[in-house]
Scaffold this motif. Structure first.
Motif, PDB file in Angstrom:
ATOM      1  N   ALA A   9       0.830  -1.202   0.000  1.00 49.83           N
ATOM      2  CA  ALA A   9       0.000   0.000   0.000  1.00 49.83           C
ATOM      3  C   ALA A   9       0.866   1.254   0.000  1.00 49.83           C
ATOM      4  CB  ALA A   9      -0.931  -0.003   1.216  1.00 49.83           C
ATOM      5  N   VAL A  10       1.951   1.219   0.769  1.00 51.70           N
ATOM      6  CA  VAL A  10       2.867   2.373   0.824  1.00 51.70           C
ATOM      7  C   VAL A  10       3.486   2.608  -0.554  1.00 51.70           C
ATOM      8  CG1 VAL A  10       5.059   3.224   1.750  1.00 51.70           C
ATOM      9  CG2 VAL A  10       3.374   2.188   3.288  1.00 51.70           C
ATOM     10  N   VAL A  11       3.960   1.539  -1.196  1.00 49.42           N
ATOM     11  CA  VAL A  11       4.575   1.659  -2.520  1.00 49.42           C
ATOM     12  C   VAL A  11       3.558   2.199  -3.525  1.00 49.42           C
ATOM     13  CG1 VAL A  11       5.560   0.351  -4.451  1.00 49.42           C
ATOM     14  CG2 VAL A  11       6.336  -0.093  -2.110  1.00 49.42           C
ATOM     15  N   ASP A  12       2.326   1.678  -3.473  1.00 52.22           N
ATOM     16  CA  ASP A  12       1.283   2.126  -4.406  1.00 52.22           C
ATOM     17  C   ASP A  12       0.958   3.604  -4.211  1.00 52.22           C
ATOM     18  OD1 ASP A  12       1.193  -0.378  -5.448  1.00 52.22           O
ATOM     19  OD2 ASP A  12      -0.686  -0.970  -4.487  1.00 52.22           O
ATOM     20  N   GLU A  13       0.994   4.056  -2.966  1.00 48.47           N
ATOM     21  CA  GLU A  13       0.665   5.455  -2.666  1.00 48.47           C
ATOM     22  C   GLU A  13       1.797   6.393  -3.073  1.00 48.47           C
ATOM     23  OE1 GLU A  13      -1.795   7.200  -0.547  1.00 48.47           O
ATOM     24  OE2 GLU A  13      -3.119   5.538  -1.063  1.00 48.47           O
TER      25      GLU A  13
END
Ligand SMILES: [Zn+2]
Length: 131
Positions: A9-13
């Motif tokens: 989720a962090v990478v996607d954000e």
């Protein structure tokens, strides 16, 4: 695995925010009650970042202590982990003030972007919700 889902989720954000520049570091603020194991998250981040703009970036984790307040006597205390969520003076349930944070607070790209206009915060402030 909780940490891998979070790291993904962090990478996607962050990837869209970084634009074409490689990301050097990402700082997360994580409450000690958020049930995240920093070592596991660090490892998961390395895996999730592979092949993205975040590959090779450093993950920095700021831990936030769990704090709670008693509405009965107004006293504030550290909750500890696992948290104690009642007042030992009046036996009332405590109101949680902090400790469940899960936020992306800073993003450093390489090279750094153009100098920010005076008076603006150069950091990219960003939050994700949920766990
Ligand atoms: Zn109390």
């Amino acid at each position: 695995m909780h940490e891998l889902a979070l790291a993904t989720a962090v990478v996607d954000e962050v990837a869209p925010l970084a634009g074409p520049d490689p990301v050097r570091a990402v700082t997360l603020r994580i409450g000690e009650l958020a049930a995240v194991v920093p070592e596991a998250l660090d490892l998961a981040f390395t895996v999730a970042a592979e092949g993205t703009a975040l590959a090779g970036a450093t993950l920095l984790i700021e831990t936030v202590e769990g704090r709670a307040r008693c509405d009965g006597c107004g006293r504030e205390s550290l909750t500890g982990m696992p948290p104690v969520l009642w007042c030992d003076a009046c036996a009332l349930p405590l109101v949680l003030l902090s400790g469940r944070e899960l936020e992306i607070v800073r993003l450093v790209t390489d090279p750094p972007g153009p100098a920010p206009a005076p008076g603006t915060d150069p950091d990219t402030e960003h939050s994700i919700s949920g766990r």
